[in-house]
Write a protein that holds these residues in place. Structure first.
Motif, PDB file in Angstrom:
ATOM      1  N   SER A   5      14.366  31.540  20.630  1.00 14.16           N
ATOM      2  CA  SER A   5      13.715  32.605  19.880  1.00 14.16           C
ATOM      3  C   SER A   5      12.205  32.436  19.975  1.00 14.16           C
ATOM      4  O   SER A   5      11.702  31.380  20.363  1.00 14.16           O
ATOM      5  N   ARG A   6      11.486  33.471  19.588  1.00  7.52           N
ATOM      6  CA  ARG A   6      10.029  33.421  19.744  1.00  7.52           C
ATOM      7  C   ARG A   6       9.405  32.275  18.944  1.00  7.52           C
ATOM      8  O   ARG A   6       8.571  31.522  19.462  1.00  7.52           O
ATOM      9  N   SER A   7       9.800  32.142  17.684  1.00  9.54           N
ATOM     10  CA  SER A   7       9.168  31.137  16.823  1.00  9.54           C
ATOM     11  C   SER A   7       9.374  29.728  17.348  1.00  9.54           C
ATOM     12  O   SER A   7       8.441  28.926  17.431  1.00  9.54           O
TER      13      SER A   7
ATOM     14  N   THR B 279      10.174  28.915  20.367  1.00 11.87           N
ATOM     15  CA  THR B 279       9.591  28.778  21.693  1.00 11.87           C
ATOM     16  C   THR B 279       8.126  28.375  21.607  1.00 11.87           C
ATOM     17  O   THR B 279       7.670  27.457  22.312  1.00 11.87           O
ATOM     18  N   VAL B 280       7.365  29.048  20.761  1.00 12.53           N
ATOM     19  CA  VAL B 280       5.940  28.731  20.649  1.00 12.53           C
ATOM     20  C   VAL B 280       5.750  27.276  20.234  1.00 12.53           C
ATOM     21  O   VAL B 280       4.943  26.541  20.826  1.00 12.53           O
TER      22      VAL B 280
ATOM     23  N   ARG C  63      13.183  29.015  28.732  1.00 13.14           N
ATOM     24  CA  ARG C  63      13.343  29.985  27.655  1.00 13.14           C
ATOM     25  C   ARG C  63      14.524  30.881  28.012  1.00 13.14           C
ATOM     26  O   ARG C  63      14.565  31.482  29.092  1.00 13.14           O
TER      27      ARG C  63
ATOM     28  N   ARG D  32      16.344  34.299  27.288  1.00 13.32           N
ATOM     29  CA  ARG D  32      16.084  35.613  26.695  1.00 13.32           C
ATOM     30  C   ARG D  32      17.414  36.273  26.386  1.00 13.32           C
ATOM     31  O   ARG D  32      18.171  36.640  27.290  1.00 13.32           O
TER      32      ARG D  32
ATOM     33  N   ILE E 102       9.768  43.819  25.784  1.00  8.18           N
ATOM     34  CA  ILE E 102       9.013  42.567  25.850  1.00  8.18           C
ATOM     35  C   ILE E 102       7.535  42.896  25.736  1.00  8.18           C
ATOM     36  O   ILE E 102       6.956  43.544  26.619  1.00  8.18           O
TER      37      ILE E 102
ATOM     38  N   SER F  96       4.947  40.667  25.366  1.00  3.63           N
ATOM     39  CA  SER F  96       4.060  39.718  26.020  1.00  3.63           C
ATOM     40  C   SER F  96       4.885  38.728  26.832  1.00  3.63           C
ATOM     41  O   SER F  96       5.977  38.323  26.422  1.00  3.63           O
TER      42      SER F  96
ATOM     43  N   ALA G 193       5.321  33.737  26.348  1.00  2.00           N
ATOM     44  CA  ALA G 193       6.379  32.759  26.098  1.00  2.00           C
ATOM     45  C   ALA G 193       7.281  32.549  27.312  1.00  2.00           C
ATOM     46  O   ALA G 193       8.056  31.598  27.350  1.00  2.00           O
ATOM     47  N   TYR G 194       7.158  33.435  28.311  1.00  2.00           N
ATOM     48  CA  TYR G 194       8.052  33.365  29.465  1.00  2.00           C
ATOM     49  C   TYR G 194       7.352  32.857  30.726  1.00  2.00           C
ATOM     50  O   TYR G 194       8.006  32.611  31.733  1.00  2.00           O
TER      51      TYR G 194
END
Length: 387
Positions: free
Chosen positions: A107-109, A111-112, A128, A130, A136, A138, A141-142
């Motif tokens: 997930s985004r959180s 991942t960062v 990562r 998806r 998407i 940005s 993150a990828y």
């Protein structure tokens, strides 16, 4: 169905290589399809001899299920700006202490936090996955954070390409599906008090607006007079949609024929009560529930969105309809309810596709994941030597 050009090629060392140390991270606290896929993949990879651990938030249901399955789970609160650096430092210290080969974020959180920590700790491979079909916004993150990306469907793969991701850094690996188990002594039709001649349209999905429950109820209303013996069974929870759908059913005077079961763990038992499975979702990265229904020998009705067409053979194992179109959905349901022989043929074709050919099995997914991990590790280590 599957496109060989987009599928990862299994490494020659797959299955015979040394054991990998893999850390999965997930910030979500609810337990839905994405979290279930992480769980299934971790179990399947462990069975191939790899060592897996996870980082979750303390209240995450995934953490509880993984611990019950014997995995080591590290918990840290990720929510909120005050916990950003604390959680990043937590993962960084863990990576320095344990030395993993792969960090796979979801997930985004997480991942960062986890990817930055993994970069600082010089973890050889950051992946990562998806899982979503949402736009998407940005590629940060990828591309910069993760070394490589796993897309859970060709649709998600194409979304990443459209945003500018490099195709050589992405592998398409369909989410694994564990086939539903059935208790032969259970009878959901008897539990619901359905008559012997009932025709049952069933749906299993968390109740969110994008899942299209309102469209399904409206479609069922359109055919309810044509098939007075038909019933609609809705399995899943989620407020406020659950309450809104109950109100809509009452408004249409369908209370005696639409059954809300809430969340159920015995999905195999529930699906044995269905004659047709239908989920008119508006957006879906893949749609593993269509695969589960087909494996149970049910003809499926889905929408032509996202990765849903990848889960079936349209016209052979089920029917595809446009999203947000109750009239066309009603016509598809009417076609299947009126023709028991068509239901039987489609159900058998779906069962053969999933069970007979082993498509979407956790074992197949693990083989592909292992293959891309090993290939990517080799690529990145080779790049480091020549840098």
């Amino acid at each position: 169905m599957l496109n060989p050009a987009l599928e990862p090629q299994a490494s020659a060392a797959a299955g015979t290589s040394g054991r990998l140390r893999i850390l999965h991270t997930e910030a979500a606290t609810a337990y839905g399809g994405q979290e279930f896929c992480i769980f299934k993949e971790m179990v399947a990879m462990r069975e191939r001899g790899h060592h897996l651990e996870a980082v979750c938030q303390p209240q995450a249901e995934l953490a509880t299920r993984l611990r019950e399955a014997g995995f080591t789970v590290h918990t840290v609160t990720m929510k909120g700006p005050l916990n950003f650096f604390r959680s990043l430092a937590f993962v960084y210290r863990l990576l320095l202490r344990e030395r993993f080969d792969v960090v796979n974020t979801h997930s985004r959180s997480d991942t960062v936090r986890a990817a930055i920590a993994a970069r600082l700790a010089r973890v050889p491979l950051i992946v990562r996955t998806r899982h979503l079909a949402k736009p998407i916004n940005s590629l940060y993150a990828y591309t910069w954070l993760a070394h490589r990306v796993i897309a859970v469907s060709r649709h998600v793969y194409q979304q990443l390409l459209d945003r500018g991701a490099r195709p050589e850094c992405i592998a398409t690996i369909h989410s694994p599906v564990v086939l539903p188990q059935v208790n032969e002594h259970a009878c959901v039709r008897r539990e619901l008090g359905l008559p012997a001649d009932a025709l049952v349209v069933g749906c299993v999905a968390v109740m969110r607006a994008e899942k299209g429950h309102g469209d399904l109820i409206d479609a069922f209303h359109r055919i309810s007079s044509v098939f007075p013996q038909a019933h609609l069974v809705l399995v899943g929870e989620g407020m406020p949609v659950f309450a809104l759908m109950q109100a809509r059913v009452a408004e249409l005077n369908l209370g005696a024929r639409v059954h809300f079961l809430g969340r159920r763990e015995d999905i195999g038992n529930v699906m044995t009560a269905f004659d047709v499975f239908a989920l008119p979702t508006h957006r879906e990265a893949l749609g593993t529930v269509f695969i589960e229904a087909a494996a149970m020998g049910l003809p499926v009705v889905g929408t032509d969105v996202g990765g849903v067409p990848e889960t079936m053979q349209a016209g052979v194992t089920g029917l595809l309809v446009p999203p947000r179109d109750p009239a066309t959905l009603a016509a598809a349901l009417e076609t299947l309810l009126a023709d028991p022989e068509l239901r039987r043929r489609m159900g058998e074709a779906g069962r053969e596709l999933i069970r007979g050919q082993g498509l979407f099995s956790a074992e197949r997914t693990a083989d592909q994941v292992e293959g891309v991990y090993l290939r990517w590790l080799s690529e990145l280590r080779g790049s480091a030597r020549t840098a």
